[in-house]
Write an enzyme that holds these catalytic residues in place. Structure first.
Site, PDB file in Angstrom:
ATOM      1  N   ASP A 214       0.854  -1.192   0.000  1.00 12.36           N
ATOM      2  CA  ASP A 214       0.000   0.000   0.000  1.00 12.36           C
ATOM      3  C   ASP A 214       0.884   1.235   0.000  1.00 12.36           C
ATOM      4  O   ASP A 214       2.112   1.134  -0.119  1.00 12.36           O
ATOM      5  CB  ASP A 214      -0.959   0.005   1.193  1.00 12.36           C
ATOM      6  N   ASP A 241       3.101   0.762  -5.743  1.00  8.95           N
ATOM      7  CA  ASP A 241       1.996   1.136  -6.619  1.00  8.95           C
ATOM      8  C   ASP A 241       1.476  -0.130  -7.296  1.00  8.95           C
ATOM      9  O   ASP A 241       2.146  -0.724  -8.139  1.00  8.95           O
ATOM     10  CB  ASP A 241       2.510   2.127  -7.674  1.00  8.95           C
ATOM     11  N   HIS A 259     -13.298  -2.378  -6.896  1.00  5.73           N
ATOM     12  CA  HIS A 259     -14.503  -1.550  -7.037  1.00  5.73           C
ATOM     13  C   HIS A 259     -14.205  -0.050  -6.971  1.00  5.73           C
ATOM     14  O   HIS A 259     -15.077   0.766  -7.282  1.00  5.73           O
ATOM     15  CB  HIS A 259     -15.584  -1.959  -6.031  1.00  5.73           C
TER      16      HIS A 259
END
Length: 350
Positions: A214, A241, A259
């Site tokens: 992260d 990344d 999502h």
């Protein structure tokens, strides 16, 4: 039971309390409830009632609030079942309010707080524009995309991260119940924030090595979380990344990640996982899966949440996931349902 039982007019009493007009009134004023819940969380009403019943004046004194307005606020809390009212001024917490307790495992307090903050609240006020244009509304309403805005507002960013961790804690154990990890050595939690999901799995499987990928600012929170879980010796945080590369692993967890992104971006993330996957490894996407034949409950509403807050994010059907996996060089091998609304879509390298 309807939230509002006071008739709008004498002639319409029955309909307002029990019929379609009463239900519509609840929908129209639903945002009032969001802010009542947020305020109850921010003022920590649950903790002030943890010892039993208390009067409005006692709560006001403990929380440094204005007494008369505190009484009015607690009456509103009673109207939405956060408290019960005994007599005119004595209140008791309900099980619903208990979900906002700071010290309760799986507390929803952080989610309640973020749900009423500017970064969530203002884009939703532009939902009509999102539906008209198909574009997310954080840019027009906040001046930046969601993650750019959060980066510039540390207090909201901290609350957002805590809210996402709370959502993870609410489902991690139930997902762990149905995840088969025998033979896996390294599990990479891609975009895993503080690492609650992978750390839950590590506690279940004593030989499992866990990695979180992260952004750099989450390193400290993830390491502290690993220490609390007692898995620091098998845990690693990697700043990076996920659009470009991910650490090598046997299993990739993508929980509430795809999502956030449009299809092109989602394929890039999946392809990065596919390229680093160890032989025989798997990619596990844990998200809501929309059933086009039964558009009910949370998934369609969460889909609008992603439309409003992101640029291209969405909830997807199994058919949608199969198309993404195929474009990334992966094949969907199955879907596992859990005791939550979240399902696990599993894929392997072609």
């Amino acid at each position: 039971m309807p939230l509002y039982t006071t008739p709008l007019t004498p002639a319409g009493a029955a309909e307002a309390a029990n019929g379609t007009s009463g239900r519509m009134m609840q929908m129209i004023t639903g945002y009032w409830v969001t802010q009542v819940v947020r305020t109850a969380a921010e003022l920590d009403i649950a903790s002030h009632l943890s010892g039993g019943s208390a009067t409005a004046e006692e709560i006001a004194r403990a929380a440094s609030l204005e007494p008369a307005v505190t009484l009015r606020f607690l009456r509103a809390c009673a109207a939405v079942d956060l408290v019960t009212c005994e007599g005119e001024e004595t209140f008791t917490a309900t099980p619903l309010l208990e979900t906002l307790r700071i010290d309760r495992p799986g507390s929803l307090r952080d989610l309640a707080l973020w749900g009423g903050m500017k970064s969530h609240w203002e884009p939703w006020g532009c939902l009509t524009d999102a539906v008209r244009t198909g574009n997310g509304q954080t840019g027009p309403s906040l001046g930046a995309d969601l993650f750019g805005y959060l980066a510039a507002h540390p207090q909201e960013s901290e609350r957002f991260t805590a809210a996402m961790a709370a959502m993870t804690e609410g489902v991690a154990e139930r997902l762990a119940d149905v995840l088969e990890l025998s033979g896996s050595e390294t599990v990479v939690d891609v975009g895993g924030a503080a690492g609650a999901f992978v750390q839950t799995l590590m506690k279940r499987h004593s030989s499992l090595r866990g990695v979180v990928l992260d952004l750099p600012h989450l390193a400290e929170a993830s390491e502290e979380s690993a220490a609390r879980a007692g898995v620091s010796d098998r845990f690693e945080f990697v700043a990076g990344d996920f659009f470009h590369s991910v650490p090598q692993g046997d299993v990739y967890l993508l929980k509430y990640v795809l999502h956030d992104w449009d299809d092109e971006s989602a394929v890039r993330i999946l392809r990065a996982c596919r390229n680093a996957l160890n032989p025989g490894g798997r990619v596990l996407v844990t998200e809501l899966v929309i059933d086009p034949a039964a558009a009910t409950g949370l998934p369609p509403l969460m889909d609008l949440n992603m439309l409003t807050l992101t640029d291209g994010g969405r909830e997807r059907s199994l058919h949608d996931f199969e198309a993404l996996f195929r474009r990334a060089g992966l094949t969907v091998t199955g879907v596992t349902h859990s005791a939550t609304l979240v399902s696990i879509v599993e894929g392997v390298r072609d």
